[in-house]
Motif scaffolding. Structure first.
Motif, PDB file in Angstrom:
ATOM      1  N   ALA A 134      20.874  -5.880   1.927  1.00 39.01           N
ATOM      2  CA  ALA A 134      21.549  -5.038   2.337  1.00 39.01           C
ATOM      3  C   ALA A 134      20.357  -4.263   2.851  1.00 39.01           C
ATOM      4  CB  ALA A 134      22.092  -3.707   1.140  1.00 39.01           C
ATOM      5  N   LEU A 135      20.375  -3.769   4.332  1.00 39.65           N
ATOM      6  CA  LEU A 135      19.271  -2.492   4.500  1.00 39.65           C
ATOM      7  C   LEU A 135      18.987  -1.791   3.241  1.00 39.65           C
ATOM      8  CD1 LEU A 135      20.873  -2.757   8.305  1.00 39.65           C
ATOM      9  CD2 LEU A 135      18.818  -3.967   7.473  1.00 39.65           C
ATOM     10  N   PRO A 136      17.830  -1.583   3.329  1.00 41.58           N
ATOM     11  CA  PRO A 136      16.892  -0.694   2.264  1.00 41.58           C
ATOM     12  C   PRO A 136      16.902   0.729   3.105  1.00 41.58           C
ATOM     13  CG  PRO A 136      15.358  -2.005   2.836  1.00 41.58           C
ATOM     14  CD  PRO A 136      16.672  -2.289   3.621  1.00 41.58           C
ATOM     15  N   LYS A 137      17.082   1.404   2.505  1.00 37.91           N
ATOM     16  CA  LYS A 137      16.722   3.488   2.847  1.00 37.91           C
ATOM     17  C   LYS A 137      15.119   3.106   2.733  1.00 37.91           C
ATOM     18  CE  LYS A 137      20.553   5.747   1.534  1.00 37.91           C
ATOM     19  NZ  LYS A 137      20.742   7.011   0.801  1.00 37.91           N
ATOM     20  N   VAL A 138      14.490   2.503   1.278  1.00 41.43           N
ATOM     21  CA  VAL A 138      13.230   2.427   0.594  1.00 41.43           C
ATOM     22  C   VAL A 138      12.702   1.252   0.647  1.00 41.43           C
ATOM     23  CG1 VAL A 138      11.115   3.500  -0.598  1.00 41.43           C
ATOM     24  CG2 VAL A 138      12.803   4.734   0.565  1.00 41.43           C
ATOM     25  N   SER A 139      10.857   0.681   1.031  1.00 44.99           N
ATOM     26  CA  SER A 139      11.187  -0.533   0.810  1.00 44.99           C
ATOM     27  C   SER A 139       8.954  -0.414   0.270  1.00 44.99           C
ATOM     28  CB  SER A 139      11.096  -1.574   2.129  1.00 44.99           C
ATOM     29  OG  SER A 139      12.013  -1.816   2.654  1.00 44.99           O
ATOM     30  N   LEU A 140       9.788  -1.124  -1.165  1.00 42.34           N
ATOM     31  CA  LEU A 140       7.996  -1.742  -1.677  1.00 42.34           C
ATOM     32  C   LEU A 140       7.621  -2.666  -0.885  1.00 42.34           C
ATOM     33  CD1 LEU A 140       5.535   0.254  -3.846  1.00 42.34           C
ATOM     34  CD2 LEU A 140       6.970  -1.342  -5.404  1.00 42.34           C
ATOM     35  N   VAL A 141       6.627  -3.009  -0.163  1.00 38.78           N
ATOM     36  CA  VAL A 141       5.642  -3.895  -0.318  1.00 38.78           C
ATOM     37  C   VAL A 141       4.691  -3.682  -0.756  1.00 38.78           C
ATOM     38  CG1 VAL A 141       4.958  -5.099   1.974  1.00 38.78           C
ATOM     39  CG2 VAL A 141       6.654  -3.150   1.930  1.00 38.78           C
ATOM     40  N   THR A 232      -8.919  -7.758  -3.442  1.00 38.71           N
ATOM     41  CA  THR A 232      -7.490  -5.817  -3.636  1.00 38.71           C
ATOM     42  C   THR A 232      -6.363  -6.014  -3.856  1.00 38.71           C
ATOM     43  OG1 THR A 232      -7.516  -3.993  -4.716  1.00 38.71           O
ATOM     44  CG2 THR A 232      -8.470  -4.836  -2.442  1.00 38.71           C
ATOM     45  N   GLY A 233      -5.142  -5.677  -4.406  1.00 36.51           N
ATOM     46  CA  GLY A 233      -4.026  -5.282  -3.847  1.00 36.51           C
ATOM     47  C   GLY A 233      -3.906  -4.088  -3.298  1.00 36.51           C
ATOM     48  N   TYR A 234      -3.207  -3.895  -2.354  1.00 37.38           N
ATOM     49  CA  TYR A 234      -2.808  -3.090  -1.035  1.00 37.38           C
ATOM     50  C   TYR A 234      -1.243  -2.685  -1.306  1.00 37.38           C
ATOM     51  CZ  TYR A 234      -6.807  -3.896   0.575  1.00 37.38           C
ATOM     52  OH  TYR A 234      -8.357  -4.368   1.125  1.00 37.38           O
ATOM     53  N   ILE A 235      -0.755  -1.555  -1.411  1.00 36.22           N
ATOM     54  CA  ILE A 235       1.187  -1.360  -2.387  1.00 36.22           C
ATOM     55  C   ILE A 235       1.200   0.031  -1.022  1.00 36.22           C
ATOM     56  CG2 ILE A 235       1.612  -0.189  -3.912  1.00 36.22           C
ATOM     57  CD1 ILE A 235       0.887  -2.859  -4.251  1.00 36.22           C
ATOM     58  N   LEU A 236       2.176  -0.623  -0.052  1.00 35.53           N
ATOM     59  CA  LEU A 236       2.980   0.444   1.007  1.00 35.53           C
ATOM     60  C   LEU A 236       4.087   1.085   0.667  1.00 35.53           C
ATOM     61  CD1 LEU A 236       1.104  -1.963   3.624  1.00 35.53           C
ATOM     62  CD2 LEU A 236       0.359   0.230   2.512  1.00 35.53           C
ATOM     63  N   LEU A 237       4.521   1.751   0.570  1.00 36.82           N
ATOM     64  CA  LEU A 237       6.370   2.791   0.852  1.00 36.82           C
ATOM     65  C   LEU A 237       6.421   2.545   2.380  1.00 36.82           C
ATOM     66  CD1 LEU A 237       8.097   2.901  -1.541  1.00 36.82           C
ATOM     67  CD2 LEU A 237       7.353   5.305  -1.287  1.00 36.82           C
ATOM     68  N   LEU A 238       7.431   2.106   2.908  1.00 32.57           N
ATOM     69  CA  LEU A 238       7.890   2.137   4.273  1.00 32.57           C
ATOM     70  C   LEU A 238       9.533   2.816   3.648  1.00 32.57           C
ATOM     71  CD1 LEU A 238       7.907  -1.468   5.366  1.00 32.57           C
ATOM     72  CD2 LEU A 238       5.977   0.403   4.882  1.00 32.57           C
ATOM     73  N   ASP A 239       9.641   3.651   4.667  1.00 29.41           N
ATOM     74  CA  ASP A 239      11.073   4.425   4.807  1.00 29.41           C
ATOM     75  C   ASP A 239      11.683   3.562   5.347  1.00 29.41           C
ATOM     76  OD1 ASP A 239       9.946   4.239   7.664  1.00 29.41           O
ATOM     77  OD2 ASP A 239       9.657   6.428   7.986  1.00 29.41           O
ATOM     78  N   LYS A 240      13.182   4.177   5.787  1.00 30.31           N
ATOM     79  CA  LYS A 240      14.311   2.959   7.430  1.00 30.31           C
ATOM     80  C   LYS A 240      14.220   2.591   8.213  1.00 30.31           C
ATOM     81  CE  LYS A 240      17.243   6.688   8.191  1.00 30.31           C
ATOM     82  NZ  LYS A 240      18.882   7.474   7.981  1.00 30.31           N
ATOM     83  N   LEU A 241      12.955   3.166   8.560  1.00 27.90           N
ATOM     84  CA  LEU A 241      11.890   2.948  10.075  1.00 27.90           C
ATOM     85  C   LEU A 241      10.686   1.901  10.224  1.00 27.90           C
ATOM     86  CD1 LEU A 241      13.128   6.116  12.211  1.00 27.90           C
ATOM     87  CD2 LEU A 241      14.261   4.058  11.742  1.00 27.90           C
ATOM     88  N   GLY A 242      10.228   2.030   8.730  1.00 29.75           N
ATOM     89  CA  GLY A 242       9.679   0.692   8.613  1.00 29.75           C
ATOM     90  C   GLY A 242       8.157   1.297   8.906  1.00 29.75           C
ATOM     91  N   ARG A 243       8.288   2.880   8.681  1.00 31.20           N
ATOM     92  CA  ARG A 243       7.056   3.348   9.036  1.00 31.20           C
ATOM     93  C   ARG A 243       6.189   3.675   7.804  1.00 31.20           C
ATOM     94  NH1 ARG A 243       9.787   8.480  11.778  1.00 31.20           N
ATOM     95  NH2 ARG A 243      10.839   8.572  10.132  1.00 31.20           N
ATOM     96  N   ILE A 244       4.715   3.264   7.630  1.00 35.51           N
ATOM     97  CA  ILE A 244       4.100   3.138   6.179  1.00 35.51           C
ATOM     98  C   ILE A 244       4.080   5.213   5.132  1.00 35.51           C
ATOM     99  CG2 ILE A 244       2.129   2.869   4.712  1.00 35.51           C
ATOM    100  CD1 ILE A 244       1.248   0.724   6.735  1.00 35.51           C
ATOM    101  N   ARG A 245       4.674   5.335   4.278  1.00 33.44           N
ATOM    102  CA  ARG A 245       4.838   6.344   4.186  1.00 33.44           C
ATOM    103  C   ARG A 245       3.659   7.060   2.874  1.00 33.44           C
ATOM    104  NH1 ARG A 245       9.017   9.340   6.125  1.00 33.44           N
ATOM    105  NH2 ARG A 245       7.805  11.606   5.686  1.00 33.44           N
ATOM    106  N   TRP A 246       3.157   6.220   2.405  1.00 32.60           N
ATOM    107  CA  TRP A 246       2.745   6.481   1.677  1.00 32.60           C
ATOM    108  C   TRP A 246       1.662   5.353   0.615  1.00 32.60           C
ATOM    109  CZ3 TRP A 246       1.882   3.524  -3.356  1.00 32.60           C
ATOM    110  CH2 TRP A 246       1.502   4.563  -4.604  1.00 32.60           C
ATOM    111  N   GLN A 247       0.556   4.815   0.182  1.00 31.00           N
ATOM    112  CA  GLN A 247      -0.293   3.799  -0.164  1.00 31.00           C
ATOM    113  C   GLN A 247      -1.321   3.450  -0.980  1.00 31.00           C
ATOM    114  OE1 GLN A 247      -2.351   2.583   3.366  1.00 31.00           O
ATOM    115  NE2 GLN A 247      -3.169   4.781   4.114  1.00 31.00           N
TER     116      GLN A 247
END
Length: 271
Positions: A134-141, A232-247
């Protein structure tokens, strides 16, 4: 004495005749080559000059890349890693404003079953099987370039899954980068994916972590999102448009986990 002298004279005479034959052979060889070699050299040089002229920008880019890679090699990463333990920067405390957020670069990833997806996972991506994706509103990458960062990734994804496990509008992608060209060859790649395939999770949680793999060179991808240390590891929070909103980076602290969960809740409300 006379016998020895005669033998010595015969040896000198034989050696002299051999030298004459060798000189004659070399002279003949050199006389026969010039008519052939210049054309070959000319053709090779012309081809190389044409290649360089047509790919001047590519050569300059490759030269810059080599210089960059030499300046930021394994030992530099290791030295830096020992200093900060993978925490190259503190995690964001609040969401990055949408107007200043950059889009996550398009990245092709492979699931353990061999299917290919494109991140960021949005409606503009490739065909989506809505029954399973399902298309997500938020993705943790979560990005892992070396095995040393796997535990770091888990320090973020586990509390995220524990908190939002019942949400259908979230996705968690753990991306492992495999840059060895040999492992990207089809037969070996398929075997590797089969080995990496994890058993199905029996948990009742709706939200599941999705392990995916990116094969091949990822230099330009790293440059776009400013990845410096590969250990090291990189954690990114993406919104539904694929923009990086937190890291976030490295191993999560309790405070940083709290910030991630809070920012995710705010982002879900805004979507």
């Amino acid at each position: 004495m006379a016998t020895t002298l005669n033998r010595l004279c015969r040896s000198i005479s034989t050696l002299s005749r051999r030298n004459q034959h060798q000189t004659l052979f070399n002279s003949t060889l050199h006389e026969s080559l010039p008519s052939q070699i210049p054309a070959l050299r000319s053709t090779t040089r012309s081809f190389l000059d044409f290649y360089k002229f047509g790919n001047k920008k590519a050569i300059e880019d490759e030269r810059a890349r080599l210089n960059d890679e030499m300046n930021r090699g394994y030992f530099a990463d290791m030295k830096e890693f020992k200093e900060h333990g993978g925490k190259i920067a503190a995690a964001d405390k609040t969401l990055i404003p949408a107007v200043s957020a950059v889009k996550f670069p398009e990245l092709a990833v492979t699931l353990s079953n061999g299917k290919v997806l494109k991140l960021p996972f949005t409606s503009s991506g490739i065909e989506v099987n809505k029954e399973s994706f399902a298309l997500p509103k938020v993705s943790l990458v979560c990005l892992s370039f070396r095995a040393s960062s796997q535990e770091m990734i888990s320090s973020w994804s586990k509390p995220f899954l524990d908190t939002f496990g019942d949400r259908k509008d979230l996705r968690v992608f753990e991306v492992s980068f495999i840059d060895k060209w040999l492992l990207g060859l089809a037969p070996i790649k398929n075997l590797l994916l089969r080995v990496l395939q994890k058993p199905k999770n029996n948990e009742n949680s709706v939200l599941q972590r999705q392990a995916v793999y990116s094969f091949g060179d990822h230099y330009h991808f790293r440059k776009e999102i400013k990845v410096l240390n590969l250990l090291t590891g990189y954690i990114l929070l993406l919104d539904k448009l694929g923009r990086i909103r937190w890291q976030g980076f490295g191993t999560a602290t309790p405070e940083e986990v709290s910030q991630l969960l809070s920012c995710t809740s705010h982002l879900l409300e805004d979507q």
